[in-house]
Design a protein around this motif. Structure first.
Motif, PDB file in Angstrom:
ATOM      1  N   ARG A  48       0.820  -1.210   0.000  1.00 41.64           N
ATOM      2  CA  ARG A  48       0.000   0.000   0.000  1.00 41.64           C
ATOM      3  C   ARG A  48       0.858   1.265   0.000  1.00 41.64           C
ATOM      4  NH1 ARG A  48      -3.924  -0.561  -2.407  1.00 41.64           N
ATOM      5  NH2 ARG A  48      -4.827   1.322  -1.483  1.00 41.64           N
ATOM      6  N   GLY A  49       2.171   1.124  -0.083  1.00 42.38           N
ATOM      7  CA  GLY A  49       3.062   2.276  -0.130  1.00 42.38           C
ATOM      8  C   GLY A  49       3.291   2.929   1.220  1.00 42.38           C
ATOM      9  N   ALA A  50       3.011   2.204   2.306  1.00 39.68           N
ATOM     10  CA  ALA A  50       3.140   2.754   3.654  1.00 39.68           C
ATOM     11  C   ALA A  50       4.314   2.114   4.390  1.00 39.68           C
ATOM     12  CB  ALA A  50       1.851   2.538   4.435  1.00 39.68           C
ATOM     13  N   LEU A  51       4.633   2.698   5.535  1.00 40.35           N
ATOM     14  CA  LEU A  51       5.656   2.175   6.436  1.00 40.35           C
ATOM     15  C   LEU A  51       5.031   1.971   7.809  1.00 40.35           C
ATOM     16  CD1 LEU A  51       8.576   4.536   5.385  1.00 40.35           C
ATOM     17  CD2 LEU A  51       8.446   2.079   4.912  1.00 40.35           C
ATOM     18  N   LEU A  52       5.729   1.211   8.640  1.00 37.77           N
ATOM     19  CA  LEU A  52       5.232   0.874   9.969  1.00 37.77           C
ATOM     20  C   LEU A  52       6.364   0.989  10.979  1.00 37.77           C
ATOM     21  CD1 LEU A  52       3.248  -0.605  12.026  1.00 37.77           C
ATOM     22  CD2 LEU A  52       4.164  -2.746  11.080  1.00 37.77           C
ATOM     23  N   VAL A  53       6.067   1.587  12.125  1.00 40.36           N
ATOM     24  CA  VAL A  53       6.986   1.553  13.260  1.00 40.36           C
ATOM     25  C   VAL A  53       6.196   1.152  14.496  1.00 40.36           C
ATOM     26  CG1 VAL A  53       8.589   3.287  12.355  1.00 40.36           C
ATOM     27  CG2 VAL A  53       6.693   4.009  13.831  1.00 40.36           C
ATOM     28  N   ALA A  54       6.878   0.492  15.417  1.00 38.62           N
ATOM     29  CA  ALA A  54       6.305   0.160  16.718  1.00 38.62           C
ATOM     30  C   ALA A  54       7.098   0.911  17.786  1.00 38.62           C
ATOM     31  CB  ALA A  54       6.362  -1.342  16.968  1.00 38.62           C
ATOM     32  N   ILE A  55       6.398   1.455  18.776  1.00 33.32           N
ATOM     33  CA  ILE A  55       7.029   2.337  19.755  1.00 33.32           C
ATOM     34  C   ILE A  55       6.602   1.938  21.164  1.00 33.32           C
ATOM     35  CG2 ILE A  55       7.260   4.729  20.553  1.00 33.32           C
ATOM     36  CD1 ILE A  55       6.625   5.655  17.712  1.00 33.32           C
ATOM     37  N   SER A  56       7.579   1.819  22.065  1.00 33.35           N
ATOM     38  CA  SER A  56       7.288   1.534  23.470  1.00 33.35           C
ATOM     39  C   SER A  56       8.294   2.272  24.340  1.00 33.35           C
ATOM     40  CB  SER A  56       7.369   0.030  23.749  1.00 33.35           C
ATOM     41  OG  SER A  56       8.698  -0.359  24.042  1.00 33.35           O
ATOM     42  N   PRO A  57       8.045   2.358  25.663  1.00 33.60           N
ATOM     43  CA  PRO A  57       9.005   3.023  26.552  1.00 33.60           C
ATOM     44  C   PRO A  57      10.175   2.149  26.979  1.00 33.60           C
ATOM     45  CG  PRO A  57       7.050   2.392  27.777  1.00 33.60           C
ATOM     46  CD  PRO A  57       6.777   2.062  26.340  1.00 33.60           C
ATOM     47  N   GLN A  58      10.238   0.905  26.526  1.00 31.33           N
ATOM     48  CA  GLN A  58      11.317   0.045  26.993  1.00 31.33           C
ATOM     49  C   GLN A  58      12.645   0.425  26.339  1.00 31.33           C
ATOM     50  OE1 GLN A  58       9.821  -3.878  26.120  1.00 31.33           O
ATOM     51  NE2 GLN A  58      10.260  -3.740  23.953  1.00 31.33           N
ATOM     52  N   LEU A  59      13.720   0.107  27.034  1.00 30.80           N
ATOM     53  CA  LEU A  59      15.061   0.448  26.575  1.00 30.80           C
ATOM     54  C   LEU A  59      15.377  -0.220  25.233  1.00 30.80           C
ATOM     55  CD1 LEU A  59      16.955   0.008  29.964  1.00 30.80           C
ATOM     56  CD2 LEU A  59      16.600   2.181  28.762  1.00 30.80           C
ATOM     57  N   PRO A  60      16.309   0.370  24.459  1.00 35.98           N
ATOM     58  CA  PRO A  60      16.667  -0.243  23.174  1.00 35.98           C
ATOM     59  C   PRO A  60      17.113  -1.701  23.293  1.00 35.98           C
ATOM     60  CG  PRO A  60      17.473   2.008  23.232  1.00 35.98           C
ATOM     61  CD  PRO A  60      16.919   1.721  24.605  1.00 35.98           C
ATOM     62  N   ARG A  61      17.807  -2.053  24.380  1.00 33.41           N
ATOM     63  CA  ARG A  61      18.241  -3.456  24.489  1.00 33.41           C
ATOM     64  C   ARG A  61      17.037  -4.391  24.636  1.00 33.41           C
ATOM     65  NH1 ARG A  61      20.267  -1.652  29.613  1.00 33.41           N
ATOM     66  NH2 ARG A  61      19.060  -2.480  31.368  1.00 33.41           N
ATOM     67  N   GLN A  62      15.977  -3.913  25.285  1.00 33.84           N
ATOM     68  CA  GLN A  62      14.753  -4.717  25.374  1.00 33.84           C
ATOM     69  C   GLN A  62      14.105  -4.860  23.995  1.00 33.84           C
ATOM     70  OE1 GLN A  62      13.687  -6.259  28.138  1.00 33.84           O
ATOM     71  NE2 GLN A  62      15.317  -5.417  29.416  1.00 33.84           N
ATOM     72  N   ASN A  63      14.136  -3.784  23.227  1.00 31.89           N
ATOM     73  CA  ASN A  63      13.627  -3.867  21.866  1.00 31.89           C
ATOM     74  C   ASN A  63      14.470  -4.799  21.006  1.00 31.89           C
ATOM     75  OD1 ASN A  63      11.361  -2.218  22.129  1.00 31.89           O
ATOM     76  ND2 ASN A  63      12.503  -0.347  21.700  1.00 31.89           N
ATOM     77  N   ASP A  64      15.785  -4.811  21.253  1.00 31.30           N
ATOM     78  CA  ASP A  64      16.653  -5.749  20.540  1.00 31.30           C
ATOM     79  C   ASP A  64      16.204  -7.193  20.782  1.00 31.30           C
ATOM     80  OD1 ASP A  64      18.366  -3.982  19.270  1.00 31.30           O
ATOM     81  OD2 ASP A  64      19.826  -3.968  20.897  1.00 31.30           O
ATOM     82  N   PHE A  65      15.949  -7.529  22.055  1.00 28.45           N
ATOM     83  CA  PHE A  65      15.487  -8.875  22.384  1.00 28.45           C
ATOM     84  C   PHE A  65      14.173  -9.177  21.667  1.00 28.45           C
ATOM     85  CE2 PHE A  65      17.665  -8.174  26.730  1.00 28.45           C
ATOM     86  CZ  PHE A  65      18.863  -8.670  26.247  1.00 28.45           C
ATOM     87  N   LEU A  66      13.271  -8.211  21.674  1.00 23.26           N
ATOM     88  CA  LEU A  66      11.966  -8.390  21.036  1.00 23.26           C
ATOM     89  C   LEU A  66      12.109  -8.652  19.542  1.00 23.26           C
ATOM     90  CD1 LEU A  66       8.792  -8.069  21.241  1.00 23.26           C
ATOM     91  CD2 LEU A  66       9.189  -5.667  20.621  1.00 23.26           C
ATOM     92  N   VAL A  67      12.909  -7.827  18.886  1.00 22.86           N
ATOM     93  CA  VAL A  67      13.103  -7.961  17.434  1.00 22.86           C
ATOM     94  C   VAL A  67      13.695  -9.316  17.091  1.00 22.86           C
ATOM     95  CG1 VAL A  67      14.505  -7.104  15.516  1.00 22.86           C
ATOM     96  CG2 VAL A  67      13.249  -5.496  16.959  1.00 22.86           C
ATOM     97  N   GLN A  68      14.697  -9.729  17.851  1.00 23.86           N
ATOM     98  CA  GLN A  68      15.364 -10.997  17.567  1.00 23.86           C
ATOM     99  C   GLN A  68      14.457 -12.197  17.834  1.00 23.86           C
ATOM    100  OE1 GLN A  68      18.829 -10.607  20.037  1.00 23.86           O
ATOM    101  NE2 GLN A  68      19.837  -9.179  18.649  1.00 23.86           N
ATOM    102  N   GLN A  69      13.719 -12.149  18.941  1.00 20.50           N
ATOM    103  CA  GLN A  69      12.875 -13.282  19.306  1.00 20.50           C
ATOM    104  C   GLN A  69      11.697 -13.468  18.364  1.00 20.50           C
ATOM    105  OE1 GLN A  69      11.887 -12.393  23.373  1.00 20.50           O
ATOM    106  NE2 GLN A  69      13.768 -13.275  24.193  1.00 20.50           N
ATOM    107  N   HIS A  70      11.219 -12.361  17.792  1.00 16.70           N
ATOM    108  CA  HIS A  70      10.006 -12.442  16.984  1.00 16.70           C
ATOM    109  C   HIS A  70      10.228 -12.067  15.523  1.00 16.70           C
ATOM    110  CE1 HIS A  70       7.697 -13.190  20.627  1.00 16.70           C
ATOM    111  NE2 HIS A  70       8.445 -12.258  21.193  1.00 16.70           N
ATOM    112  N   SER A  71      11.493 -11.937  15.137  1.00 22.37           N
ATOM    113  CA  SER A  71      11.880 -11.720  13.729  1.00 22.37           C
ATOM    114  C   SER A  71      11.125 -10.547  13.105  1.00 22.37           C
ATOM    115  CB  SER A  71      11.640 -12.993  12.908  1.00 22.37           C
ATOM    116  OG  SER A  71      12.373 -14.078  13.444  1.00 22.37           O
ATOM    117  N   LEU A  72      11.103  -9.425  13.840  1.00 21.90           N
ATOM    118  CA  LEU A  72      10.421  -8.234  13.338  1.00 21.90           C
ATOM    119  C   LEU A  72      11.319  -7.504  12.348  1.00 21.90           C
ATOM    120  CD1 LEU A  72       8.894  -6.909  16.680  1.00 21.90           C
ATOM    121  CD2 LEU A  72       7.898  -8.511  15.025  1.00 21.90           C
ATOM    122  N   THR A  73      10.743  -7.067  11.250  1.00 24.55           N
ATOM    123  CA  THR A  73      11.538  -6.409  10.210  1.00 24.55           C
ATOM    124  C   THR A  73      11.172  -4.942  10.029  1.00 24.55           C
ATOM    125  OG1 THR A  73      10.010  -7.191   8.499  1.00 24.55           O
ATOM    126  CG2 THR A  73      11.936  -8.560   8.952  1.00 24.55           C
TER     127      THR A  73
END
Length: 243
Positions: free
Chosen positions: A129-154
């Protein structure tokens, strides 16, 4: 159904995606079967208090100007958009297309993880659809790193320290002491997940309402939905219809 600009609805990428709310309702049913009633009562009371406070009515409405942002991304994220160092800037993203913003509580929340996995399954449809997506939370970047790796978020997963951006969208709130005690009792340590803030100790106990916005390329809110009850989320297929 034919959408403006061509293309049928729903596209093939959506036809086999499970209904999100059904998945969330399953989590709720399993939780109620396993968790002691007195613990469930704490969460139910907190949701009731949020609803009574009218927080949903303070959400940035459709047609409003969206605040711009520059937030740090998880280093593990495969960025499909330009960034400046580790910062992802809304202006850069909007130069490429409309932007879907998903605010979530954290990797400790099974509802949030289920929602993010649903968005990952639909990410090809977002790009179609020509759009982009971001997800945002208050957790630290290292927590987001774990999330991305565990759930293969792109898609980019960003850190909103102290829910400062969430507050601009009208969806930030501070957890009451009862919920702080409850989360500690189930080993969810938000000061560790969010990072300590000695100048503003309450900041580490702030969360966003789970919320989804679509921002147009001219920085207008096209879609806005947030719920005080974290067990309820908009289905991504319904969000995509607003693009």
């Amino acid at each position: 159904m034919i959408l403006p600009g061509g293309g049928a609805w729903p596209p093939d990428t959506l036809r086999t995606v499970p209904d999100l709310q059904s998945q969330l309702d399953t989590i709720t049913a399993q939780t109620r079967a396993l968790v002691q009633p007195e613990r469930l009562a704490v969460t139910d009371a907190a949701i009731h208090d949020l609803l009574n406070a009218g927080i949903e009515s303070r959400m940035l409405p459709v047609g409003a100007n969206a605040p711009s942002f520059a937030l740090p991304a998880a280093s593990a994220t495969v960025l499909a958009a330009p960034s400046s160092g580790k910062l992802v800037r809304s202006d850069d993203l909007l130069s490429l297309g409309s932007l879907i913003i998903n605010f979530f509580r954290g990797r400790w929340c099974p509802y949030c993880v289920t929602e993010l996995e649903a968005w990952q399954a639909l990410y090809p449809a977002v790009r179609e659809r020509g759009a982009l997506l971001v997800a945002i939370s208050p957790q630290l970047p290292r927590q987001n790193d774990f999330l991305v790796q565990q759930h293969s978020l792109t898609f980019p997963v960003l850190t909103d320290t102290g829910c400062a951006l969430a507050a601009q969208f009208g969806i930030a709130y501070t957890l009451p002491e009862t919920m702080r005690t409850h989360l500690r009792s189930i080993l969810i340590n938000l000061p560790f997940i969010h990072g300590e803030n000695k100048q503003d100790p309450d900041a580490t106990w702030r969360l966003p309402l789970p919320a989804t916005f679509i921002i147009s390329r001219d920085n207008k809110v096209l879609f806005a939905e947030a719920h005080a009850d974290h067990r309820v989320r908009p289905d991504p297929t319904d969000v995509l219809r607003a693009l």
